[in-house]
Design a protein around this motif. Structure first.
Motif, PDB file in Angstrom:
ATOM      1  N   SER A   5      -5.028   1.514  -1.066  1.00 48.08           N
ATOM      2  CA  SER A   5      -4.694   1.775  -2.203  1.00 48.08           C
ATOM      3  C   SER A   5      -4.341   0.515  -2.966  1.00 48.08           C
ATOM      4  O   SER A   5      -3.909  -0.252  -2.648  1.00 48.08           O
ATOM      5  CB  SER A   5      -3.148   2.794  -2.180  1.00 48.08           C
ATOM      6  OG  SER A   5      -2.251   1.949  -1.671  1.00 48.08           O
TER       7      SER A   5
ATOM      8  N   GLY B 212       0.838  -1.232   0.002  1.00 47.00           N
ATOM      9  CA  GLY B 212       0.189   0.020   0.198  1.00 47.00           C
ATOM     10  C   GLY B 212       0.781   1.453  -0.137  1.00 47.00           C
ATOM     11  O   GLY B 212       1.909   1.059   0.625  1.00 47.00           O
ATOM     12  N   ARG B 213       0.300   2.258  -0.466  1.00 47.99           N
ATOM     13  CA  ARG B 213       1.254   3.450  -0.793  1.00 47.99           C
ATOM     14  C   ARG B 213       0.533   4.786  -0.730  1.00 47.99           C
ATOM     15  O   ARG B 213      -0.822   4.733  -1.505  1.00 47.99           O
ATOM     16  CB  ARG B 213       2.142   3.344  -1.894  1.00 47.99           C
ATOM     17  CG  ARG B 213       2.941   4.626  -2.394  1.00 47.99           C
ATOM     18  CD  ARG B 213       3.706   4.338  -3.796  1.00 47.99           C
ATOM     19  NE  ARG B 213       4.772   5.570  -3.930  1.00 47.99           N
ATOM     20  CZ  ARG B 213       5.438   5.638  -4.989  1.00 47.99           C
ATOM     21  NH1 ARG B 213       5.414   4.518  -5.638  1.00 47.99           N
ATOM     22  NH2 ARG B 213       6.242   6.461  -5.233  1.00 47.99           N
ATOM     23  N   ALA B 214       0.902   5.754  -0.150  1.00 45.35           N
ATOM     24  CA  ALA B 214       0.289   6.952  -0.109  1.00 45.35           C
ATOM     25  C   ALA B 214       1.153   8.149   0.538  1.00 45.35           C
ATOM     26  O   ALA B 214       2.233   7.695   0.824  1.00 45.35           O
ATOM     27  CB  ALA B 214      -1.105   7.142   0.957  1.00 45.35           C
TER      28      ALA B 214
ATOM     29  N   ILE C 284       4.243  -1.308   3.562  1.00 45.70           N
ATOM     30  CA  ILE C 284       3.221  -0.135   3.560  1.00 45.70           C
ATOM     31  C   ILE C 284       4.372   1.025   3.383  1.00 45.70           C
ATOM     32  O   ILE C 284       5.251   1.184   4.211  1.00 45.70           O
ATOM     33  CB  ILE C 284       2.706  -0.326   4.816  1.00 45.70           C
ATOM     34  CG1 ILE C 284       1.693  -1.207   5.192  1.00 45.70           C
ATOM     35  CG2 ILE C 284       1.847   1.089   5.089  1.00 45.70           C
ATOM     36  CD1 ILE C 284       1.083  -1.501   6.379  1.00 45.70           C
ATOM     37  N   CYS C 285       3.854   1.897   2.492  1.00 50.87           N
ATOM     38  CA  CYS C 285       4.655   2.815   2.030  1.00 50.87           C
ATOM     39  C   CYS C 285       3.977   4.274   2.444  1.00 50.87           C
ATOM     40  O   CYS C 285       2.790   4.549   1.963  1.00 50.87           O
ATOM     41  CB  CYS C 285       5.054   3.257   0.647  1.00 50.87           C
ATOM     42  SG  CYS C 285       5.700   1.409   0.092  1.00 50.87           S
ATOM     43  N   VAL C 286       4.628   5.192   3.337  1.00 51.13           N
ATOM     44  CA  VAL C 286       3.753   6.482   3.508  1.00 51.13           C
ATOM     45  C   VAL C 286       5.082   7.644   3.314  1.00 51.13           C
ATOM     46  O   VAL C 286       6.166   7.632   3.691  1.00 51.13           O
ATOM     47  CB  VAL C 286       3.636   6.580   4.870  1.00 51.13           C
ATOM     48  CG1 VAL C 286       2.885   8.092   5.181  1.00 51.13           C
ATOM     49  CG2 VAL C 286       2.466   5.604   5.001  1.00 51.13           C
TER      50      VAL C 286
ATOM     51  N   ALA D  51      -3.130   4.624   2.246  1.00 53.36           N
ATOM     52  CA  ALA D  51      -2.168   3.672   1.995  1.00 53.36           C
ATOM     53  C   ALA D  51      -2.894   2.043   2.044  1.00 53.36           C
ATOM     54  O   ALA D  51      -2.401   1.256   1.203  1.00 53.36           O
ATOM     55  CB  ALA D  51      -0.939   3.693   2.783  1.00 53.36           C
TER      56      ALA D  51
END
Length: 280
Positions: free
Chosen positions: A88, A66-68, A131-133, A85
């Motif tokens: 997504s 997931g990324r946001a 998980i990318c933030v 994220a």
């Protein structure tokens, strides 16, 4: 956002950094132990490109991802970067039902952490998670709190947390391995860009002014005003030349963001292109 602001023609110059991050992914997949990867660097240095590449590798290795990104404007609501994220992409980390169950906890971060811990732990038993933030320099307080606490709560689960920021990340996560990657200048074919892909792309497109606005977008007004005043003093200057009572907090912020360098005697603009743009 500056169009194509993080674009690079290839991934040369980042191989060692990418290998470091991939080792973390492979380690988490093999052991089931969570970790944090913190990517920092000045605006336009390639953080988004780096995360895109790493996420693609993770998907190929069987990770759910997931990324946001946090928004300069503050976003639509507290916790928006993390929650976005988690839902997504074509195969979200959380199902629609699990995500809907979080609605009653959105304004209560402590309870949200407890609920998310259970959901993500269950998901990670079936597949490892990335998980990318991005752009945590703009994240709201609730997002920062949850992202500091959740990795520790889930350290025994196969979850890698990938964060990026223009500023060094203090107190990233409690009681969990943190792997810090500082992205430095690249050996680009445009020497005037000083190793910054954003400025290299801007030069070829005639969009240096737009690139500079992007690079300065996270600065408070006091730091922008100080940098503009310093530009008139030349490529390097002393603190004393700024006049009475210079704002030392603003100077420190400019140094942390990689816009100024300090050799102990004088301060230097890291990018002459940026200085020239401020004089226009």
């Amino acid at each position: 956002m500056f169009p194509g602001h993080d674009g690079m023609p290839d991934f040369s110059g980042r191989g060692e950094d990418l290998d470091t991050a991939l080792e973390v992914l492979h380690g988490t997949r093999a052991t089931g132990i969570g970790a944090v990867v913190a990517v920092t660097g000045e605006a336009g240095i390639g953080k988004t490109t780096f995360i895109t590449e790493l996420r693609e590798r993770a998907v190929g290795d069987g990770f759910a991802t997931g990324r946001a990104a946090a928004l300069e404007s503050g976003g639509i609501a507290p916790l928006a970067p993390l929650l976005t994220a988690l839902r997504s992409g074509p195969a979200p980390v959380l199902s629609q039902a699990d995500f809907g169950a979080l609605a009653t906890y959105a304004s209560r971060p402590i309870w949200l952490v407890d609920r998310l811990t259970g959901q993500l732990r269950a998901r990670a038993t079936a597949t490892p998670i990335l998980i990318c933030v991005e752009d945590l320099q703009w994240a709201d307080a609730a997002t920062r709190y949850v992202l500091r606490v959740l990795p520790a709560q889930l350290v025994s689960s196969a979850i890698v947390w990938l964060f990026s920021s223009r500023l060094p990340l203090d107190a990233i996560a409690d009681d969990v391995a943190v792997h810090e990657i500082l992205l430095g200048p690249l050996p680009l074919s445009v020497p005037e860009a000083g190793g910054n892909p954003l400025l290299a792309v801007a030069l070829t497109r005639g969009q240096v002014a737009e690139a500079v606005r992007h690079m300065l977008s996270s600065l408070p007004s006091t730091a922008k005003e100080l940098l503009t005043a310093a530009a008139a003093l030349g490529p390097s200057f002393t603190v004393e030349s700024l006049g009475a009572l210079p704002d030392h907090d603003a100077l420190a912020r400019l140094a942390r963001e990689g816009l100024l360098a300090d050799d102990g005697r004088r301060l230097h603009f890291r990018h002459e292109l940026l200085r020239q743009a401020l004089l226009i």
